[in-house]
Design a protein around this motif. Structure first.
Motif, mmCIF file in Angstrom:
data_model
loop_
_atom_site.group_PDB
_atom_site.id
_atom_site.type_symbol
_atom_site.label_atom_id
_atom_site.label_comp_id
_atom_site.label_asym_id
_atom_site.label_seq_id
_atom_site.Cartn_x
_atom_site.Cartn_y
_atom_site.Cartn_z
ATOM 1 N N HIS A 52 0.834 -1.207 0.000
ATOM 2 C CA HIS A 52 0.000 0.000 0.000
ATOM 3 C C HIS A 52 0.868 1.255 0.000
ATOM 4 C CE1 HIS A 52 -3.276 2.713 0.797
ATOM 5 N NE2 HIS A 52 -2.615 3.195 1.830
ATOM 6 N N ILE A 53 1.903 1.241 0.844
ATOM 7 C CA ILE A 53 2.779 2.416 0.922
ATOM 8 C C ILE A 53 3.526 2.606 -0.396
ATOM 9 C CG2 ILE A 53 4.820 3.346 2.067
ATOM 10 C CD1 ILE A 53 3.775 1.944 4.629
ATOM 11 N N VAL A 54 4.043 1.511 -0.936
ATOM 12 C CA VAL A 54 4.781 1.619 -2.202
ATOM 13 C C VAL A 54 3.876 2.181 -3.294
ATOM 14 C CG1 VAL A 54 5.794 0.264 -4.071
ATOM 15 C CG2 VAL A 54 6.485 -0.158 -1.708
ATOM 16 N N MET A 55 2.638 1.692 -3.355
ATOM 17 C CA MET A 55 1.766 2.111 -4.439
ATOM 18 C C MET A 55 1.273 3.539 -4.285
ATOM 19 S SD MET A 55 1.936 -0.247 -6.474
ATOM 20 C CE MET A 55 0.726 0.220 -7.694
ATOM 21 N N SER A 56 1.174 4.024 -3.040
ATOM 22 C CA SER A 56 0.624 5.365 -2.882
ATOM 23 C C SER A 56 1.697 6.423 -2.678
ATOM 24 C CB SER A 56 -0.362 5.397 -1.715
ATOM 25 O OG SER A 56 0.276 4.959 -0.536
ATOM 26 N N ARG A 57 2.898 6.024 -2.250
ATOM 27 C CA ARG A 57 3.863 7.043 -1.877
ATOM 28 C C ARG A 57 5.164 7.024 -2.672
ATOM 29 N NH1 ARG A 57 2.998 9.677 2.814
ATOM 30 N NH2 ARG A 57 4.499 11.068 1.906
ATOM 31 N N THR A 58 5.356 6.090 -3.572
ATOM 32 C CA THR A 58 6.626 6.082 -4.295
ATOM 33 C C THR A 58 6.408 6.313 -5.783
ATOM 34 O OG1 THR A 58 6.659 3.748 -4.829
ATOM 35 C CG2 THR A 58 7.524 4.359 -2.679
ATOM 36 N N THR A 59 7.482 6.716 -6.419
ATOM 37 C CA THR A 59 7.445 6.926 -7.855
ATOM 38 C C THR A 59 7.025 5.658 -8.582
ATOM 39 O OG1 THR A 59 9.627 7.679 -7.246
ATOM 40 C CG2 THR A 59 8.768 8.432 -9.303
ATOM 41 N N PHE A 89 0.586 15.942 -13.616
ATOM 42 C CA PHE A 89 1.574 17.019 -13.532
ATOM 43 C C PHE A 89 2.915 16.483 -13.039
ATOM 44 C CE2 PHE A 89 3.494 19.887 -10.326
ATOM 45 C CZ PHE A 89 3.980 20.865 -11.173
ATOM 46 N N ALA A 90 2.863 15.559 -12.069
ATOM 47 C CA ALA A 90 4.092 15.095 -11.427
ATOM 48 C C ALA A 90 4.803 14.000 -12.222
ATOM 49 C CB ALA A 90 3.772 14.579 -10.027
ATOM 50 N N LEU A 91 4.106 13.422 -13.208
ATOM 51 C CA LEU A 91 4.624 12.220 -13.848
ATOM 52 C C LEU A 91 6.057 12.339 -14.380
ATOM 53 C CD1 LEU A 91 3.594 9.425 -14.119
ATOM 54 C CD2 LEU A 91 2.591 9.989 -16.308
ATOM 55 N N PRO A 92 6.377 13.359 -15.185
ATOM 56 C CA PRO A 92 7.761 13.411 -15.666
ATOM 57 C C PRO A 92 8.701 14.037 -14.647
ATOM 58 C CG PRO A 92 6.437 15.080 -16.754
ATOM 59 C CD PRO A 92 5.548 14.422 -15.754
ATOM 60 N N ASN A 93 8.155 14.494 -13.528
ATOM 61 C CA ASN A 93 8.963 15.288 -12.596
ATOM 62 C C ASN A 93 9.242 14.545 -11.307
ATOM 63 O OD1 ASN A 93 8.894 17.552 -14.354
ATOM 64 N ND2 ASN A 93 6.756 17.785 -13.762
ATOM 65 N N ALA A 94 9.174 13.215 -11.368
ATOM 66 C CA ALA A 94 9.328 12.431 -10.149
ATOM 67 C C ALA A 94 10.564 12.862 -9.373
ATOM 68 C CB ALA A 94 9.409 10.955 -10.495
ATOM 69 N N ALA A 95 11.666 13.091 -10.086
ATOM 70 C CA ALA A 95 12.921 13.408 -9.414
ATOM 71 C C ALA A 95 12.810 14.685 -8.586
ATOM 72 C CB ALA A 95 14.038 13.550 -10.441
ATOM 73 N N GLY A 112 11.880 5.822 -5.030
ATOM 74 C CA GLY A 112 11.970 7.054 -4.278
ATOM 75 C C GLY A 112 10.637 7.402 -3.653
ATOM 76 N N TRP A 113 10.717 8.014 -2.475
ATOM 77 C CA TRP A 113 9.489 8.448 -1.793
ATOM 78 C C TRP A 113 9.052 9.776 -2.359
ATOM 79 C CZ3 TRP A 113 7.284 4.992 1.170
ATOM 80 C CH2 TRP A 113 8.085 3.990 1.726
ATOM 81 N N ILE A 114 7.771 9.908 -2.584
ATOM 82 C CA ILE A 114 7.257 11.167 -3.106
ATOM 83 C C ILE A 114 6.887 12.076 -1.941
ATOM 84 C CG2 ILE A 114 5.391 12.223 -4.388
ATOM 85 C CD1 ILE A 114 5.282 9.548 -5.963
#
Lengths: 453, 508
Positions: free
Chosen positions: A316-323, B356-362, B378-380
């Motif tokens: 859940h965390i990976v899918m909602s909070r990571t790229t 909006f964020a898709l290409p700007n993940a970094a 990476g954590w958003i």
């Protein structure tokens, strides 16, 4: 015109209803199923062990304040031991003194009661455990043994409680579904990208077999230590990860539809499992191997269930909070738009198939641990149950929409239906029909939701 | 009641339709005479398409009635509409690509004997219909092999096959070349000669002047004007649609063109792109003009890495780039606003913020908590993401509260702004606009033009592909005209050029 006229209100209400149904519909269904099965499995439950002791202590304290004496009669076994010790302790706290304890069969009870009657002591209460309460010894006791003329016989009273809602049953439900639910995490990712993985059932078998064979042939068989078992499990899981690399590679590099690619992998994996196991079930594993599948180390929760919950929380965390999570949804929502936005579409697709393979492998190890063996017959049809869990959980088969936690709800719905039908004595053929109808209903709900959108 | 003149071919009266939270149509009327072309105008969301869906039986109105030849008709399903002689030709055609022209024309009305299709009869009738609208396609050609214009012709033939007396055309010229448009107009003139009434929905003001007899303007679900086309000057029409007076259609810009930034040399790919070289300087807007299919979109896709070039290279600020995927191009500072926002520019089902964020993940990966070896870990930091978008939303006037909504719920203009915001956040220095204002209503067009000018003034290099010649002439500093994959001419001073100048280079 006023916006609150009935004509204007109706569509809005309908809209709200649809929203609630779409976002939490499956949770609602799960709740309703639990309520339904709780009602139909409502039954008389005779408490045992500590519960029975607790009930009797409550009733003892209602008898009076003066310090009095009681005799405890119970059978043998862990429940009975727990009953005796809890009651003795509780009675003492309530001010009663325990004049005697008799554990054993009806004969033992009669002899100890006669022996007690021979002394000149008086008791107010004879407390019986549930099993002892059913013995005929106590019928007409006061006429046979006048010493007990004034004594009250206390038996645990049956209470009404649903069989379904008993803690043991609920844990059983969770434990039964753990393998499917674990594999369904990976399947959710694959389906979110708009793909499908039909090979997971066979991968469960492949993983259980390779893991068990590895333990048997390399790590010392029944004498294998923890390290040996970990190595065996890792080999099983990694083999399945490799299968995921192959399926994912075929899908991403050659553009083969996932249905076909994984159908092929399903046959390859299943056949390989039979070859490796030579068609046999492999049970040369140490006793400690069942730790994962049958152990319960954390607050009485089975280890497999704990593993399942941890995986869902992590997913859940990976899918909602990571790229990575974002990219999975993006690829499923519109792969071309995602590519033109700089998403590494192929890498993401490859990764979900590898993850799905690894998780199927883990599911196979859990299953092998539950059954203390590996066999090429494991996991047959599981791919369908896993896909069903994902779909019932609200993930759209066309990709891009759905939630990992929804899949957990979907898996639990399937488990609850199966368990409830077992408890109510529905035969297994009928169970299949009902499960099939539930899956159809879930897809119907999916349609209703997409029409709203 | 006796009326002196015969009742109109079509009359819609008092049509109202309420959707949750919005009144799509409020007591709207419409009349259409035999042999007339009625232009239905309005911004996106004005209610044009809802009104046409009511007419087609696809949407059931809350109130109102439809009269044909003065008699009330119940049009509650598309089948009813077809039975009444109403045909709608949508922007996206309803053709089955694998079936032949004949099979598509007679889809659902197959002429059969004992269950077997009478192919000979169908073919003769199909040939007759196609001849009637002057299209030279063989009835047995599969529709997927047809050009857009030919597919449109098949749609018209389909309408005629059911003896339609009312034909609705929704943005029929959006993807046609100028000659094809001329041909379509000839067909429409021919249809009206035969007494068929045409309702023409379009954003292109030039066409309205040319083809419409009357114009009906909708705004916010209400009729704001119905006039004869020759009594409605262009400027007034725009103001009626937008509901406020507009400044210049093409806002002016301070020009300060600098050194070359984007240099394209010898790009080739099959017969679509042949040895294309050009450069774009700092602060310059260069337009690629030409007919549909001339290779303009193909060129910009090569620059962006969406397709692989067979030869040639692209350089930015003197540095030759190695671009093998859009990812590479984005990293180098090149972006593409695709012509097809719905399928290539945005993920419609997902939120504006995620798009909006898709290409700007970094940019939004929380500091120190991601490694980018695989490119997707990476954590958003969701707060940073929201803050960044809020900045663009304010400066570009993107609809408030848009961030959490699915991108598909936004109007075309707002969608285009979201796409632009996403590329600005990724630090693009070269912005390629492919059909920047397609499907965007008049008011938002001016805003997009303003944004393009602003970006040019900031020193970005801008490439614009457009089929709308007024737009090309109004916006570009320099026009490159393409024909069959080659650049066939350059117009260095668009202010002094005319549409005819461009066309003469585009057609050859």
């Amino acid at each position: 015109m006023n916006a609150d006229t009935p004509a204007a209100l109706m569509p809005r209400l309908r809209h709200m209803g649809a929203t609630v149904l779409a976002d939490h519909g499956m949770l609602l269904v799960l709740g309703l199923l639990c309520v339904f099965f709780s009602i139909v499995t409502l039954d008389e439950q005779t408490p045992v062990g500590g519960d029975a002791a607790g009930q009797l202590v409550r009733r003892l304290s209602q008898i009076g304040d003066e310090p009095k004496q009681l005799v405890i009669v119970a059978g043998r076994g862990s429940d009975e031991d727990a009953f005796v010790s809890a009651l003795a302790e509780g009675a003492a706290t309530a001010g009663w003194s325990v004049a005697g304890i008799s554990q054993g069969g009806p004969r033992d009870a009669r002899m100890s009661l006669e022996a007690f009657a021979a002394t000149d002591r008086r008791v107010e209460v004879i407390a019986l455990s549930a099993s002892a309460g059913a013995w005929g010894v106590f019928d007409g006791l006061e006429s046979r043994l006048p010493a007990f003329a004034d004594a009250t016989l206390l038996r645990p009273e049956p209470t009404r409680w649903p069989n379904f809602l008993k803690a043991t049953n609920l844990l059983n439900v969770a434990n039964q579904i753990a393998v499917i639910a674990i594999v369904a995490v990976g399947m959710t990712l694959v389906i979110l990208t708009g793909g499908i993985d039909l090979s997971v059932g066979s991968l469960i078998a492949l993983s259980s077999v390779t893991g068990a064979v590895c333990i048997r042939d390399v790590c010392g068989g029944q004498a294998a230590g923890t390290a040996g078992m970990v190595v065996g499990a890792a080999v099983g899981i990694l083999i399945c990860g490799l299968a995921g690399v192959l399926s994912g590679g075929v899908v991403t590099l050659f553009g083969i539809p996932p249905f076909i690619a994984t159908l092929g992998m399903m046959l390859v994996a299943s056949g390989s499992a039979y070859i490796i196991a030579e068609g046999q079930s492999i049970n040369q594993v140490p006793d400690a191997f069942v730790w994962l599948g049958r152990g319960a180390d954390l607050a009485g929760l089975p280890n497999a269930v704990v593993l399942m919950l941890v995986l869902y929380a992590a997913a859940h965390i990976v899918m909602s909070r990571t790229t990575f999570g974002r990219y999975v949804y993006a690829v499923g929502g519109n792969a071309e738009a995602a590519r033109l936005s700089g998403v590494p579409v192929r890498r993401v697709m490859l990764a979900v198939y590898v993850l799905c393979g690894l998780l199927a492998g883990l599911g196979g190890i859990v299953m092998a641990s539950q059954l203390k063996s590996g066999a090429p017959t494991y996991g047959q049809m599981y791919e369908l149950y896993v896909i069903a869990a994902v779909v019932v959980g609200g993930t759209s088969l066309s990709g891009g929409e759905g939630r990992v936690l929804g899949t957990l709800v979907g898996a639990l719905i399937i488990a609850v239906i199966q368990n409830g039908m077992n408890l109510t004595g529905v035969e297994s053929y009928t169970q299949k029909v009902v499960l099939g109808l539930v899956i159809l209903a879930a897809v119907l709900l999916d349609r209703l939701r997409s029409r709203r959108g | 009641m006796v009326s002196a003149s015969p009742p109109p071919l079509l009359e819609m009266r008092g049509i109202s339709k309420q959707y949750p939270g919005v009144k799509a149509l409020d007591d709207v009327g419409l009349t259409l005479e035999r042999g007339e072309v009625l232009a239905l105008m309005g911004e996106n969301g004005a209610g044009k398409s809802t009104l046409m869906k009511v007419l087609a039986g696809a949407v059931r109105p809350d109130a109102g009635a439809i009269f044909l030849d003065g008699t009330e008709q119940q049009v509650t399903s598309p089948v009813d509409a077809r039975g009444c002689g109403i045909a709608v030709i949508h922007q996206e055609f309803n053709l089955v690509p694998a079936l032949s022209v004949r099979e598509n024309i007679f889809l659902g009305l197959e002429q059969t004997t004992a269950g077997f299709v009478r192919r000979g009869d169908e073919r003769r009738r199909a040939e007759e219909l196609l001849r009637r609208i002057g299209v030279a396609v063989h009835p047995e050609t599969p529709c997927r092999r047809l050009t857009v214009a030919q597919q449109q012709a098949v749609e018209i033939a389909k309408a005629l096959a059911v003896d339609a007396r009312i034909i609705v055309m929704d943005e029929p010229t959006a993807t046609l070349t100028p000659q094809e448009v001329e041909k379509l107009f000839a067909v429409i003139a021919d249809l009206t000669q035969q007494g068929i009434g045409v309702i023409y929905v379009s954003h292109r003001l030039d066409e309205i002047e040319e083809i419409a007899d009357r114009v009906q303007v909708l705004r916010d679900g209400q009729v704001v004007a119905v006039r004869a086309a020759d009594q409605l000057p262009r400027r007034e029409l725009i103001e009626l649609m937008v509901g406020r007076s507009l400044e210049e259609e093409f806002p002016s810009r301070r020009q300060s063109v600098g050194e070359p930034r984007l240099v394209v040399r010898g790009l080739c790919r099959g017969d679509k792109v042949r040895n294309v070289s050009f450069e774009v300087r700092r602060g310059e807007i260069v337009a690629l003009a030409g007919l549909v299919g001339a290779g303009r979109t193909e060129v910009v896709r090569l620059i962006f890495g969406a397709d692989q070039a067979e030869a040639g290279h692209v350089a930015l600020d003197g540095q030759v780039l190695s671009i093998r995927s859009p990812r590479d191009a984005i990293r180098a500072g090149i972006c593409l606003l695709t012509e097809d926002r719905k399928h290539q520019g945005l993920i419609l089902s997902q939120s504006v913020l995620h798009n909006f964020a898709l290409p700007n993940a970094a940019h939004f990966v929380a500091a120190g908590r991601g490694f980018t070896g695989w490119g997707f870990t990476g954590w958003i930091d969701q707060q940073r993401e929201r803050d960044a978008f809020a900045g663009y939303a304010t400066s570009m006037r993107i609809r408030a509260n848009a961030a959490a909504h699915p991108a598909g719920t936004l109007s075309g203009g707002n969608q285009q702004k979201v796409v632009l915001a996403k590329w600005l956040e990724s630090n693009s220095e070269v912005l390629i606009f492919d059909e920047p204002t397609r499907g965007i209503d008049v008011g938002a067009k001016v805003e997009i033009y303003g944004l393009m000018n602003e970006l040019a003034e900031q020193g970005k290099a801008i490439v614009m592909v457009s089929s709308e010649l007024p737009e090309v002439l109004g916006m570009a500093d320099r026009i490159l005209v393409m024909h069959e994959g080659r650049i066939t001419g350059e117009i260095a001073d668009p202010a002094a050029a005319t549409q005819a100048d461009i066309l003469s280079l585009a057609i050859r």
